[in-house]
Motif scaffolding. Structure first.
Motif, PDB file in Angstrom:
ATOM      1  N   VAL A  39       0.514  55.921  27.506  1.00  0.00           N
ATOM      2  CA  VAL A  39       1.383  55.216  26.568  1.00  0.00           C
ATOM      3  C   VAL A  39       1.796  53.882  27.177  1.00  0.00           C
ATOM      4  CG1 VAL A  39       3.583  55.316  25.328  1.00  0.00           C
ATOM      5  CG2 VAL A  39       2.194  57.376  25.566  1.00  0.00           C
ATOM      6  N   GLN A  40       1.711  52.817  26.373  1.00  0.00           N
ATOM      7  CA  GLN A  40       2.016  51.466  26.837  1.00  0.00           C
ATOM      8  C   GLN A  40       3.430  51.049  26.435  1.00  0.00           C
ATOM      9  OE1 GLN A  40      -0.269  49.683  28.664  1.00  0.00           O
ATOM     10  NE2 GLN A  40      -1.554  51.499  28.545  1.00  0.00           N
ATOM     11  N   GLY A  41       4.015  50.152  27.200  1.00  0.00           N
ATOM     12  CA  GLY A  41       5.303  49.554  26.855  1.00  0.00           C
ATOM     13  C   GLY A  41       6.486  50.404  27.279  1.00  0.00           C
ATOM     14  N   GLU A  42       7.658  49.972  26.812  1.00  0.00           N
ATOM     15  CA  GLU A  42       8.918  50.641  27.122  1.00  0.00           C
ATOM     16  C   GLU A  42       9.015  51.952  26.353  1.00  0.00           C
ATOM     17  OE1 GLU A  42      11.923  50.251  29.380  1.00  0.00           O
ATOM     18  OE2 GLU A  42      10.310  48.891  29.833  1.00  0.00           O
ATOM     19  N   VAL A  43       9.483  52.963  27.035  1.00  0.00           N
ATOM     20  CA  VAL A  43       9.752  54.234  26.370  1.00  0.00           C
ATOM     21  C   VAL A  43      11.200  54.626  26.614  1.00  0.00           C
ATOM     22  CG1 VAL A  43       7.481  55.301  26.214  1.00  0.00           C
ATOM     23  CG2 VAL A  43       8.713  55.413  28.349  1.00  0.00           C
ATOM     24  N   LYS A  77      12.038  57.935  21.750  1.00  0.00           N
ATOM     25  CA  LYS A  77      13.005  57.763  20.657  1.00  0.00           C
ATOM     26  C   LYS A  77      12.480  56.817  19.576  1.00  0.00           C
ATOM     27  CE  LYS A  77      17.555  58.708  22.526  1.00  0.00           C
ATOM     28  NZ  LYS A  77      18.829  58.152  22.967  1.00  0.00           N
ATOM     29  N   GLU A  78      11.745  55.784  19.973  1.00  0.00           N
ATOM     30  CA  GLU A  78      11.237  54.803  19.006  1.00  0.00           C
ATOM     31  C   GLU A  78      10.097  55.369  18.164  1.00  0.00           C
ATOM     32  OE1 GLU A  78      12.113  53.503  22.258  1.00  0.00           O
ATOM     33  OE2 GLU A  78      13.946  52.967  21.195  1.00  0.00           O
ATOM     34  N   ASN A  79       9.368  56.315  18.730  1.00  0.00           N
ATOM     35  CA  ASN A  79       8.243  56.926  18.011  1.00  0.00           C
ATOM     36  C   ASN A  79       8.246  58.414  18.342  1.00  0.00           C
ATOM     37  OD1 ASN A  79       5.857  57.717  16.864  1.00  0.00           O
ATOM     38  ND2 ASN A  79       4.554  56.358  18.076  1.00  0.00           N
ATOM     39  N   THR A  80       8.956  59.200  17.541  1.00  0.00           N
ATOM     40  CA  THR A  80       9.170  60.608  17.872  1.00  0.00           C
ATOM     41  C   THR A  80       7.897  61.450  17.853  1.00  0.00           C
ATOM     42  OG1 THR A  80       9.786  61.091  15.590  1.00  0.00           O
ATOM     43  CG2 THR A  80      11.580  60.632  17.148  1.00  0.00           C
ATOM     44  N   SER A  81       6.803  60.916  17.325  1.00  0.00           N
ATOM     45  CA  SER A  81       5.543  61.663  17.376  1.00  0.00           C
ATOM     46  C   SER A  81       4.871  61.479  18.743  1.00  0.00           C
ATOM     47  CB  SER A  81       4.598  61.214  16.263  1.00  0.00           C
ATOM     48  OG  SER A  81       4.212  59.871  16.477  1.00  0.00           O
ATOM     49  N   GLU A  82       5.398  60.573  19.550  1.00  0.00           N
ATOM     50  CA  GLU A  82       4.843  60.273  20.869  1.00  0.00           C
ATOM     51  C   GLU A  82       5.556  61.127  21.922  1.00  0.00           C
ATOM     52  OE1 GLU A  82       3.413  55.981  21.820  1.00  0.00           O
ATOM     53  OE2 GLU A  82       5.457  56.200  22.569  1.00  0.00           O
ATOM     54  N   LYS A  83       4.910  62.232  22.318  1.00  0.00           N
ATOM     55  CA  LYS A  83       5.500  63.109  23.322  1.00  0.00           C
ATOM     56  C   LYS A  83       5.315  62.515  24.708  1.00  0.00           C
ATOM     57  CE  LYS A  83       5.245  67.468  20.898  1.00  0.00           C
ATOM     58  NZ  LYS A  83       4.701  68.809  20.854  1.00  0.00           N
ATOM     59  N   LEU A  84       6.341  62.697  25.547  1.00  0.00           N
ATOM     60  CA  LEU A  84       6.292  62.205  26.920  1.00  0.00           C
ATOM     61  C   LEU A  84       5.953  63.327  27.887  1.00  0.00           C
ATOM     62  CD1 LEU A  84       9.453  59.922  26.811  1.00  0.00           C
ATOM     63  CD2 LEU A  84       7.067  59.317  26.328  1.00  0.00           C
ATOM     64  N   ASP A 127      13.627  69.152  39.877  1.00  0.00           N
ATOM     65  CA  ASP A 127      12.530  68.885  40.818  1.00  0.00           C
ATOM     66  C   ASP A 127      11.189  68.709  40.107  1.00  0.00           C
ATOM     67  OD1 ASP A 127      14.360  69.063  42.873  1.00  0.00           O
ATOM     68  OD2 ASP A 127      13.670  71.028  43.587  1.00  0.00           O
ATOM     69  N   VAL A 128      10.912  69.564  39.126  1.00  0.00           N
ATOM     70  CA  VAL A 128       9.623  69.510  38.429  1.00  0.00           C
ATOM     71  C   VAL A 128       9.493  68.210  37.645  1.00  0.00           C
ATOM     72  CG1 VAL A 128       8.265  70.553  36.557  1.00  0.00           C
ATOM     73  CG2 VAL A 128       9.238  71.998  38.343  1.00  0.00           C
ATOM     74  N   THR A 129      10.542  67.808  36.936  1.00  0.00           N
ATOM     75  CA  THR A 129      10.442  66.564  36.175  1.00  0.00           C
ATOM     76  C   THR A 129      10.318  65.363  37.107  1.00  0.00           C
ATOM     77  OG1 THR A 129      12.861  66.513  35.942  1.00  0.00           O
ATOM     78  CG2 THR A 129      11.584  67.409  34.097  1.00  0.00           C
ATOM     79  N   ARG A 130      11.039  65.386  38.220  1.00  0.00           N
ATOM     80  CA  ARG A 130      10.926  64.299  39.201  1.00  0.00           C
ATOM     81  C   ARG A 130       9.524  64.249  39.796  1.00  0.00           C
ATOM     82  NH1 ARG A 130      13.684  65.950  43.819  1.00  0.00           N
ATOM     83  NH2 ARG A 130      11.648  66.702  44.397  1.00  0.00           N
ATOM     84  N   ASP A 131       9.026  65.412  40.218  1.00  0.00           N
ATOM     85  CA  ASP A 131       7.689  65.470  40.810  1.00  0.00           C
ATOM     86  C   ASP A 131       6.601  65.155  39.784  1.00  0.00           C
ATOM     87  OD1 ASP A 131       8.984  66.154  43.129  1.00  0.00           O
ATOM     88  OD2 ASP A 131       8.395  68.269  43.085  1.00  0.00           O
ATOM     89  N   GLY A 132       6.929  65.314  38.489  1.00  0.00           N
ATOM     90  CA  GLY A 132       5.971  65.007  37.424  1.00  0.00           C
ATOM     91  C   GLY A 132       5.956  63.543  37.038  1.00  0.00           C
ATOM     92  N   GLY A 133       6.756  62.706  37.721  1.00  0.00           N
ATOM     93  CA  GLY A 133       6.707  61.271  37.477  1.00  0.00           C
ATOM     94  C   GLY A 133       7.808  60.739  36.578  1.00  0.00           C
ATOM     95  N   PHE A 134       8.800  61.557  36.267  1.00  0.00           N
ATOM     96  CA  PHE A 134       9.915  61.139  35.422  1.00  0.00           C
ATOM     97  C   PHE A 134      11.199  61.154  36.241  1.00  0.00           C
ATOM     98  CE2 PHE A 134       6.735  62.738  32.540  1.00  0.00           C
ATOM     99  CZ  PHE A 134       6.770  61.829  31.500  1.00  0.00           C
ATOM    100  N   PRO A 135      12.254  60.521  35.723  1.00  0.00           N
ATOM    101  CA  PRO A 135      13.538  60.678  36.404  1.00  0.00           C
ATOM    102  C   PRO A 135      13.932  62.164  36.374  1.00  0.00           C
ATOM    103  CG  PRO A 135      13.636  58.882  34.804  1.00  0.00           C
ATOM    104  CD  PRO A 135      12.326  59.585  34.599  1.00  0.00           C
ATOM    105  N   PRO A 136      14.605  62.637  37.417  1.00  0.00           N
ATOM    106  CA  PRO A 136      14.989  64.057  37.427  1.00  0.00           C
ATOM    107  C   PRO A 136      15.856  64.393  36.212  1.00  0.00           C
ATOM    108  CG  PRO A 136      15.673  62.963  39.465  1.00  0.00           C
ATOM    109  CD  PRO A 136      15.084  61.916  38.572  1.00  0.00           C
ATOM    110  N   LEU A 137      15.497  65.471  35.541  1.00  0.00           N
ATOM    111  CA  LEU A 137      16.264  65.921  34.391  1.00  0.00           C
ATOM    112  C   LEU A 137      17.332  66.893  34.877  1.00  0.00           C
ATOM    113  CD1 LEU A 137      16.812  66.150  31.366  1.00  0.00           C
ATOM    114  CD2 LEU A 137      15.066  67.937  31.270  1.00  0.00           C
TER     115      LEU A 137
END
Length: 165
Positions: A39-43, A77-84, A127-137
């Protein structure tokens, strides 16, 4: 005299004993959909958490298994069909519980036991979300009593026959 009667009543009430014998991840799945699709751009993430609880008696005397099943989905949030990402986890605790009256056992298993397991589950999700490349949830605290009451109301409503004639 009243003090003596109160002491006798307290000694007659069963003493509740609870031990966590074990806790473990039964199943864990994390999909980083954002990385797979590129996915490109800001999410701007929007996170949805679904919680399911399950409890059952085990064959040893006084042992119970309590499972917390989480499904965490994050969409743009801008495109709810776009899962992260999608995170599914089944976290289980094995408990030895004695002295809980039979009529109070069900709520005890689905309120008190998950309350003890939740801090460990929260850390794993972070830990899983952080290790998966996202900010820790960092999950918000779950009110297991409110969840239990909500489920009771849902079941009562489902049992009532429709009064529309």
């Amino acid at each position: 005299m009243a003090e003596n009667g109160a002491a006798e009543t307290a000694s007659e009430a069963p003493q509740v004993k609870m031990n966590v014998l074990n806790q473990f991840i039964r199943d864990l799945s994390f999909e980083n959909i954002l990385a797979q699709k590129g996915v490109q751009g800001e999410v701007t993430p929007d996170v949805n958490v679904q919680v399911n609880l399950d409890a059952k008696k085990r064959s040893p005397e006084h042992q119970y298994e309590v499972a917390i099943k989480l499904i965490v989905t994050s969409v743009n949030k801008e495109n709810t069909s776009e899962k992260l990402f999608l995170l599914e986890i089944d976290y289980v605790g094995i408990f030895n519980i004695e002295g809980v009256p039979e009529d109070q056992l069900h709520p005890f298993l689905l309120i008190e036991c998950p309350r003890l397991l939740f801090p460990f589950l929260r850390r794993i999700v972070s830990d899983v979300t952080r290790d998966g490349g996202f900010p820790p949830l960092n999950l918000e605290t779950i009110d297991f009593m409110a969840l239990y009451r909500q489920e009771l109301l849902r079941r009562q409503a489902a049992e009532k026959p429709d009064l529309v004639s």
